[in-house]
Design a protein around this motif. Structure first.
Motif, short mmCIF file in Angstrom:
data_model
loop_
_atom_site.label_atom_id
_atom_site.label_comp_id
_atom_site.label_asym_id
_atom_site.label_seq_id
_atom_site.Cartn_x
_atom_site.Cartn_y
_atom_site.Cartn_z
N THR A 1 8.36 4.51 -8.15
CA THR A 1 9.76 4.14 -7.94
C THR A 1 10.12 2.88 -8.71
O THR A 1 11.21 2.77 -9.25
N HIS A 2 9.19 1.89 -8.73
CA HIS A 2 9.47 0.64 -9.45
C HIS A 2 8.19 -0.15 -9.65
O HIS A 2 7.13 0.24 -9.18
N GLY A 3 8.32 -1.27 -10.37
CA GLY A 3 7.14 -1.96 -10.89
C GLY A 3 6.54 -3.05 -10.03
O GLY A 3 5.80 -3.89 -10.55
N GLY B 1 15.61 -8.37 -2.21
CA GLY B 1 15.83 -7.17 -3.01
C GLY B 1 15.99 -5.93 -2.15
O GLY B 1 16.17 -4.83 -2.67
N HIS B 2 15.89 -6.11 -0.83
CA HIS B 2 15.92 -4.97 0.08
C HIS B 2 17.23 -4.94 0.87
O HIS B 2 17.72 -5.98 1.30
N GLY B 3 17.73 -3.75 1.09
CA GLY B 3 18.98 -3.59 1.80
C GLY B 3 18.87 -3.94 3.27
O GLY B 3 17.87 -3.64 3.92
N GLU C 1 3.87 -4.68 -7.33
CA GLU C 1 2.44 -4.41 -7.07
C GLU C 1 2.24 -3.51 -5.85
O GLU C 1 1.28 -2.74 -5.81
N ASP C 2 3.12 -3.63 -4.86
CA ASP C 2 2.92 -2.81 -3.65
C ASP C 2 3.32 -1.35 -3.89
O ASP C 2 3.25 -0.53 -2.99
N HIS C 3 3.71 -1.03 -5.15
CA HIS C 3 4.02 0.36 -5.51
C HIS C 3 3.20 0.86 -6.70
O HIS C 3 3.03 2.07 -6.87
N ILE C 4 2.69 -0.07 -7.54
CA ILE C 4 1.91 0.37 -8.71
C ILE C 4 0.49 -0.20 -8.76
O ILE C 4 -0.32 0.21 -9.58
N GLY D 1 13.00 4.56 -2.37
CA GLY D 1 12.27 3.45 -2.97
C GLY D 1 12.76 2.15 -2.34
O GLY D 1 13.50 2.18 -1.35
N ASP D 2 12.35 1.01 -2.87
CA ASP D 2 12.90 -0.26 -2.41
C ASP D 2 14.28 -0.38 -3.04
O ASP D 2 14.42 -0.17 -4.24
N PHE D 3 15.28 -0.73 -2.25
CA PHE D 3 16.62 -0.77 -2.83
C PHE D 3 17.55 -1.66 -2.04
O PHE D 3 17.30 -1.99 -0.89
N LEU E 1 0.81 -1.22 0.00
CA LEU E 1 0.00 0.00 0.00
C LEU E 1 0.84 1.27 0.00
O LEU E 1 0.42 2.28 0.54
N ASN E 2 2.05 1.20 -0.59
CA ASN E 2 2.90 2.38 -0.55
C ASN E 2 2.29 3.54 -1.32
O ASN E 2 1.96 3.41 -2.50
N ALA E 3 2.10 4.63 -0.64
CA ALA E 3 1.52 5.84 -1.25
C ALA E 3 1.82 7.00 -0.32
O ALA E 3 1.39 6.99 0.83
ZN ZN Z 1 7.96 -2.48 -1.82
#
Ligand code: ZN
Ligand code: ZN
Length: 556
Positions: free
Chosen positions: A75-77, A368-370, A79-82, A163-165, A24-26
């Motif tokens: 930030t990226h593709g 995928g997360h630091g 689902e929890d971002h788009i 973003g997620d990184f 639900l990132n927004a």
């Molecule tokens: Zn995410």
């Protein structure tokens, strides 16, 4: 916290989702009366929400300010971002900015819903002006390719969104986090950093995607039959590595599952996934002789009930079967809540006679997360005046605060905020404003009808307590019982006991109906109420349960 009341140049930060939860990132950034929405993500519902297919943030805050919204940046593709983009656009149809792959994924989702949008591609190193915001995309490494952080110039200062990184310094240049840019922004001065908190509980650095190659080499090398690889349909960097391994071993490739086929098509078209076309087989060709040793990407690593891999695991997939000689690789970790489904899936696959490899038994997945090391490196390079941890449950946000303070950031500059909290940030300080509404909207498949919380409560109540349907037939003229009431129950006690219980309840109802005062007899609403009340007490006494009681009163 110092007051920022006298500060003319300030930004407002309004998180609508993703702070205190996964998904639900927004997040809304406000400057000079204009708004920028950063990400519009969805959430797949937990098991305790029966019948809910997905969840999106409540965009009422945006709806009330639709004229002021300048744009949406992604930030990226994932689902929890788009995943909630269609809903954000329904509220305010503004231009949407993102990398080519992010927009490629987003375009597919929007097309499925028949939504058109003004999609504008971003390139690292090429800033764009969106209202008063000047957005500089910065490449970051993540489990989906073409992910970006943003340095956003505002009149109050630079806001950086990670973003997620992860850092992944050994990845090829087109995947690697552009740490030089992060440092350059640090030199210029960053007012506020919003940083990913997902893996803050893990020490060290997150390993790179390349560390998985040896395990895949070994698995593909020893597998006589097919290798089924199940990962998220967005994991393009991983698919590239596995595809390279397959090509080296002379194995053809195939893609099974709708999202898997859709997403790889987008990535292949953009040249972001590079596989020689003669190496790819269509799913319908999986019965052919030459497909006997294929490497097949299959969706469903989370054990989703109707996903391709779940169907394969019970021998019900149309194009794909697995058995002795085949290996299935689960190249993802179960998302919290999916553990049991994944475990059942693994069991079913073993039952078919194939070998199953998962992150518990081989190095076939990296996050995928630091981790802490990545987060500290980000902090060291960006050196923000203020830090707001984002993307994570409250415990992760709280630990991210501690990590930053332990690394030397003054505690008053590390801000713990949750959805709906409003922060006003300027060079002279930070202030918290009154909270705004930031809820969630529950949706059924198709996403057209909104489900009321009340409905979910009913469904939960039904699933925990069962249901009883008493059928009472009364004489229209006299209100007298015409026959012994019948009671149907489900999910309260086992069948044998249920019959006895139903008989007992019927006798009790019969007595209670006969003893009713005269004024109740001709009022079917009062009759219904009486039936409900008698049975409620009865079931509570006899079973310690509170089933849903749906009285049916028939007048004849
Ligand atoms: Zn995410
Ligand atoms: Zn992500």
């Amino acid at each position: 916290m110092s007051s920022a009341a006298g500060d003319s140049k300030q930004i407002r930060l309004v998180p609508l989702g993703g702070l205190g939860e996964f998904g639900l990132n927004a997040l809304v950034l406000e400057s000079e009366g204009r708004l920028l929405l950063i990400d519009a993500g969805m959430l797949f519902p937990p098991a305790e929400m029966p019948g809910v297919d997905f969840i999106v943030p409540d965009f009422d805050y945006l709806a009330e300010r639709r004229e002021q919204l300048a744009g949406i940046v992604l930030t990226h593709g994932h689902e929890d971002h788009i995943g909630a983009l269609a809903y954000a656009l329904a509220v305010a149809p503004v231009p949407v900015y993102g990398s080519r792959l992010t927009l490629g994924f987003a375009r597919k989702r929007l097309q499925e819903r028949g939504v058109s949008a003004d999609l504008r591609a971003l390139q690292p190193g090429s800033p764009v002006a969106i209202g008063p915001f000047r957005v500089h995309p910065i490449r970051v490494a993540h489990s989906v390719l073409d992910s970006m952080a943003f340095a956003i110039e505002t009149p109050a200062g630079v806001v950086m969104v990670s973003g997620d990184f992860k850092i992944d310094p050994k990845a090829p240049a087109e995947e690697r986090t552009d740490v030089a840019s992060l440092s350059a922004w640090g030199d210029r001065g960053v007012l506020l950093l919003l940083a990913d908190s997902t893996n803050v509980e893990h020490a060290g650095m997150t390993p790179g995607e390349d560390t998985l190659v040896p395990a895949f080499e070994e698995i593909v090398g020893r597998t006589r039959g097919r290798t089924l690889v199940s990962c998220f349909a967005t994991s393009i960097p991983r698919m590239q590595r596995v595809a390279d391994v397959a090509v080296r071993h002379g194995r053809p490739l195939a893609f099974v599952g709708r999202r898997m086929v859709d997403n790889t098509e987008v990535a292949l078209d953009l040249g972001l996934l590079r596989i020689p076309s003669e190496q790819c087989l269509p799913a319908q060709a999986l019965e052919d002789e030459r497909a006997r040793q294929a490497v097949v990407f299959v969706s469903g690593s989370q054990g989703e009930p109707f996903s391709a891999l779940s169907l394969v695991s019970v021998g019900e997939h149309r194009d794909l079967a697995a058995g002795p000689g085949d290996t299935v690789v689960l190249s993802a970790r179960p998302i919290p809540g999916n553990e049991r489904a994944v475990s059942r899936l693994i069991g079913n696959l073993f039952r078919l006679g194939c070998d199953v490899v998962h992150p518990g038994t081989a190095e076939v997945h990296v996050s995928g997360h630091g981790c802490q090391g990545d987060l500290l490196e980000l902090l060291r390079r960006v050196r923000p005046r203020y830090l707001v941890p984002v993307h994570g449950e409250y415990r992760m946000l709280a630990q991210h605060v501690r990590l930053a303070v332990a690394a030397g950031m003054p505690a008053e500059r590390v801000l713990l905020a949750e959805n709906g909290d409003v922060l006003r940030v300027g060079a002279s300080g930070v202030a918290r404003e009154a909270r705004v509404a930031a809820g969630r909207v529950l949706l059924e498949r198709g996403g057209t009808s909104e489900i009321e919380d009340l409905v979910i409560r009913d469904r939960r109540h039904l699933s925990f307590q069962g249901v009883a349907v008493p059928i009472v037939v009364v004489d229209r003229q006299t209100g007298q019982l015409e026959s012994t009431p019948e009671i149907v129950t489900r999910g309260i006690v086992d069948t044998q006991e249920a019959n006895e219980l139903a008989l007992e309840a019927a006798r009790l109802l019969e007595r209670a109906m006969d003893e009713r005062p005269a004024h109740e007899r001709l009022d079917s609403e009062l009759t219904r109420e009486r039936v409900r009340e008698e049975l409620r007490r009865f079931f509570k006494r006899r079973t310690q349960r509170r089933p849903v009681i749906i009285p049916v009163v028939m007048e004849v």
